[in-house]
Design an enzyme around this catalytic site. Structure first.
Site, PDB file in Angstrom:
ATOM      1  N   CYS A   1       5.657   2.844   4.137  1.00  0.00           N
ATOM      2  CA  CYS A   1       5.563   1.979   2.958  1.00  0.00           C
ATOM      3  C   CYS A   1       6.025   2.658   1.670  1.00  0.00           C
ATOM      4  O   CYS A   1       6.034   2.039   0.606  1.00  0.00           O
ATOM      5  CB  CYS A   1       4.137   1.469   2.823  1.00  0.00           C
ATOM      6  SG  CYS A   1       3.570   0.731   4.357  1.00  0.00           S
TER       7      CYS A   1
ATOM      8  N   HIS B   1       0.072   0.932  -5.736  1.00  0.00           N
ATOM      9  CA  HIS B   1       0.366   0.622  -4.335  1.00  0.00           C
ATOM     10  C   HIS B   1      -0.595  -0.465  -3.865  1.00  0.00           C
ATOM     11  O   HIS B   1      -0.190  -1.403  -3.194  1.00  0.00           O
ATOM     12  CB  HIS B   1       0.252   1.884  -3.486  1.00  0.00           C
ATOM     13  CG  HIS B   1       0.695   1.707  -2.077  1.00  0.00           C
ATOM     14  ND1 HIS B   1       1.939   1.212  -1.752  1.00  0.00           N
ATOM     15  CD2 HIS B   1       0.063   1.935  -0.888  1.00  0.00           C
ATOM     16  CE1 HIS B   1       2.058   1.150  -0.431  1.00  0.00           C
ATOM     17  NE2 HIS B   1       0.928   1.584   0.110  1.00  0.00           N
TER      18      HIS B   1
ATOM     19  N   GLU C   1      -6.442   5.562  -4.393  1.00  0.00           N
ATOM     20  CA  GLU C   1      -5.483   5.435  -5.485  1.00  0.00           C
ATOM     21  C   GLU C   1      -6.183   5.415  -6.839  1.00  0.00           C
ATOM     22  O   GLU C   1      -5.703   6.017  -7.807  1.00  0.00           O
ATOM     23  CB  GLU C   1      -4.632   4.174  -5.314  1.00  0.00           C
ATOM     24  CG  GLU C   1      -3.531   4.065  -6.358  1.00  0.00           C
ATOM     25  CD  GLU C   1      -2.504   2.986  -6.073  1.00  0.00           C
ATOM     26  OE1 GLU C   1      -1.449   2.998  -6.743  1.00  0.00           O
ATOM     27  OE2 GLU C   1      -2.757   2.131  -5.186  1.00  0.00           O
TER      28      GLU C   1
ATOM     29  N   LYS D   1       0.529  -7.214  -4.587  1.00  0.00           N
ATOM     30  CA  LYS D   1       0.441  -7.523  -3.158  1.00  0.00           C
ATOM     31  C   LYS D   1      -0.484  -8.702  -2.863  1.00  0.00           C
ATOM     32  O   LYS D   1      -0.447  -9.249  -1.769  1.00  0.00           O
ATOM     33  CB  LYS D   1       0.034  -6.284  -2.376  1.00  0.00           C
ATOM     34  CG  LYS D   1       1.134  -5.225  -2.309  1.00  0.00           C
ATOM     35  CD  LYS D   1       0.742  -4.038  -1.449  1.00  0.00           C
ATOM     36  CE  LYS D   1       1.880  -3.039  -1.286  1.00  0.00           C
ATOM     37  NZ  LYS D   1       2.118  -2.196  -2.461  1.00  0.00           N
TER      38      LYS D   1
ATOM     39  N   HIS E   1       2.037  -7.250   1.755  1.00  0.00           N
ATOM     40  CA  HIS E   1       2.573  -5.881   1.756  1.00  0.00           C
ATOM     41  C   HIS E   1       3.930  -5.898   2.450  1.00  0.00           C
ATOM     42  O   HIS E   1       4.029  -6.053   3.663  1.00  0.00           O
ATOM     43  CB  HIS E   1       1.604  -4.954   2.470  1.00  0.00           C
ATOM     44  CG  HIS E   1       1.959  -3.505   2.341  1.00  0.00           C
ATOM     45  ND1 HIS E   1       3.147  -3.063   1.768  1.00  0.00           N
ATOM     46  CD2 HIS E   1       1.280  -2.380   2.703  1.00  0.00           C
ATOM     47  CE1 HIS E   1       3.173  -1.745   1.801  1.00  0.00           C
ATOM     48  NE2 HIS E   1       2.062  -1.312   2.355  1.00  0.00           N
TER      49      HIS E   1
ATOM     50  N   PHE F   1       2.050   5.324   5.584  1.00  0.00           N
ATOM     51  CA  PHE F   1       1.463   5.956   6.767  1.00  0.00           C
ATOM     52  C   PHE F   1       2.224   7.240   7.058  1.00  0.00           C
ATOM     53  O   PHE F   1       3.453   7.302   6.927  1.00  0.00           O
ATOM     54  CB  PHE F   1       1.574   5.033   7.985  1.00  0.00           C
ATOM     55  CG  PHE F   1       0.633   3.852   7.974  1.00  0.00           C
ATOM     56  CD1 PHE F   1      -0.442   3.796   7.108  1.00  0.00           C
ATOM     57  CD2 PHE F   1       0.834   2.796   8.846  1.00  0.00           C
ATOM     58  CE1 PHE F   1      -1.317   2.716   7.113  1.00  0.00           C
ATOM     59  CE2 PHE F   1      -0.030   1.705   8.859  1.00  0.00           C
ATOM     60  CZ  PHE F   1      -1.106   1.670   7.988  1.00  0.00           C
TER      61      PHE F   1
END
Length: 419
Positions: free
Chosen positions: A169, A309, A320, A341, A346, A405
């Site tokens: 991502c 994010h 975050e 998002k 996402h 990831f």
């Protein structure tokens, strides 16, 4: 040029987007500010039996205008169709006349986290049911994730640096950051940079379900993606593409380009922690934000807005938030922080590019997009997340965060262009 590399400045001169809430930048931006949500029950296949049955799909999309022919378009995977179309939009928006341009000096870096998953699944089925002799000759060219970059360059004879980044991502932010470096180093004057993704198929949804990564709020899709909200229960898959035109400043000025803003900083780091879980203290995320500020020669207090994010996962949003606090100290409370998002889902390897476009538009319009579905504050997520409604705010400096990831982190810093 008479410049050393450190003095080369990079500006953004074109934007293109294909998203679940709009197939062009203006529609996307208008719907984002209006709080439109692209999440609904999956229509691409029958999701019965899947733990998560919702996604933010790109519906009614026609890629054909960006391709030499319909035949050529059909020989490409859905992710490449998104990427090529977004790049074509960005080219149109930039006003670059390729007939007058030095095509050796124009590069393309369009990322993908997963690549041609549609093709992988379809051709694997053909292999099992009909044998290897019936597989498409285009199987490999369709599924490899560098092909959105390759195709766009082929269609427009762009011979500058051309590759793809893959870091889950964080892929699109890495693509944009590496494109910035290419221009700073003098290896190109213009680079089309961004990301594309299309993974809403049984294999993709099933895989993320098996990880327990996705929201299971199937009864209420529009409120399922809820970054930083106390009742968040996982991310919602999205798809699409975003591409930006990065251009060396003197080159842009010489052709009278419209300059949206300046890209001044890029930071990258690794959590080195876990396959999917973020560093619980957000140390890797903090490091990449610090590096973006350092390369951008920015003080933390100069930042007005962070596009987070903010995936709507329990652990990710807390990590975050901790990272932002560790980098910005007391200023963290004064920052506007939002995640789009809730609207787009996402978009995986495309997320960073589409979200950077939102940052660019925030600088251009003086409006920060909201975090929709923020209804119940989480005591561990206690910053100003611009809940539910857009906010008028003069944004001079914005950061865009993407974390993937594997522990991959990338942050882009942009600022208002002042000449």
């Amino acid at each position: 040029m008479g410049q050393n590399n450190a003095e080369r400045r990079v500006v953004i001169t074109g934007l293109g987007a294909v998203t679940p809430i709009g197939h062009d930048v203006e529609t996307f931006w208008r719907n984002l500010l209006d709080g439109v949500c692209g999440v609904d029950k999956i229509t691409a296949f029958d999701p019965s039996g899947f733990e998560s049955q919702i996604a933010a799909e790109v519906k009614g999309f026609d890629a054909a205008p960006a391709f030499p022919s319909v035949k050529e378009m059909r020989r490409t995977d859905r992710f490449s169709q998104f990427g090529v179309h977004a790049a074509w939009q960005a080219l149109t928006d930039s006003g670059i006349d390729l007939n007058k341009a030095d095509r050796d000096q124009i590069g393309v870096v369009i990322a993908s986290g997963i690549g041609g998953l549609y093709t992988t699944a379809e051709q694997h089925k053909v292999l099992l049911e009909r044998g290897p002799g019936r597989m498409s000759a285009f199987t490999i060219p369709m599924l490899i994730l560098n092909m959105a970059s390759g195709l766009f360059a082929m269609y427009h004879k762009l011979r500058g640096p051309n590759f793809s980044t893959c870091s889950a991502c964080a892929s699109a932010n890495h693509a944009i950051g590496e494109a910035w470096r290419i221009i700073k180093m003098g290896d190109a004057q213009v680079v089309f940079a961004g990301g594309a993704e299309a993974t809403i198929i049984p294999l993709g949804v099933g895989g993320f379900c098996a990880m327990k990564a996705l929201s299971t709020r199937n009864h209420d899709p529009k409120r399922a993606s809820r970054p930083f909200d106390a009742e968040r229960d996982g991310f919602v898959m999205g798809e699409g593409a975003g591409v930006l035109v990065l251009e060396e400043l003197e080159h842009a000025k010489a052709r009278g380009a419209k300059i949206y803003c300046e890209l001044v900083g890029y930071g990258a780091s690794a959590d080195a922690n876990h396959v999917t879980a973020p560093d619980p203290d957000g140390a890797g995320a903090a490091l990449c934000m610090k590096r973006a500020l350092q390369t951008g020669r920015l003080n933390p207090e100069e930042v007005d807005y962070i596009n987070a994010h903010g995936t709507s996962t329990v652990l990710g949003d807390i990590a975050e938030t901790k990272a932002i606090k560790s980098v910005f100290g007391a200023h963290a409370r004064k920052l506007a922080v939002s995640s789009i998002k809730g609207s787009t889902g996402h978009m995986l390897g495309a997320a960073g590019a589409v979200e950077l476009i939102a940052c660019v538009k925030a600088i251009e319009t003086g409006i920060v997009p909201p975090t929709i579905n923020y209804e119940k504050p989480d005591p561990e997520c206690d910053l100003d997340y611009v809940p539910n409604k857009p906010r008028e705010l003069k944004v001079n400096v914005a950061l865009n965060n993407s974390f993937g990831f594997g522990g991959h982190n990338a942050c882009i810093a942009i600022k208002r262009f002042t000449g």
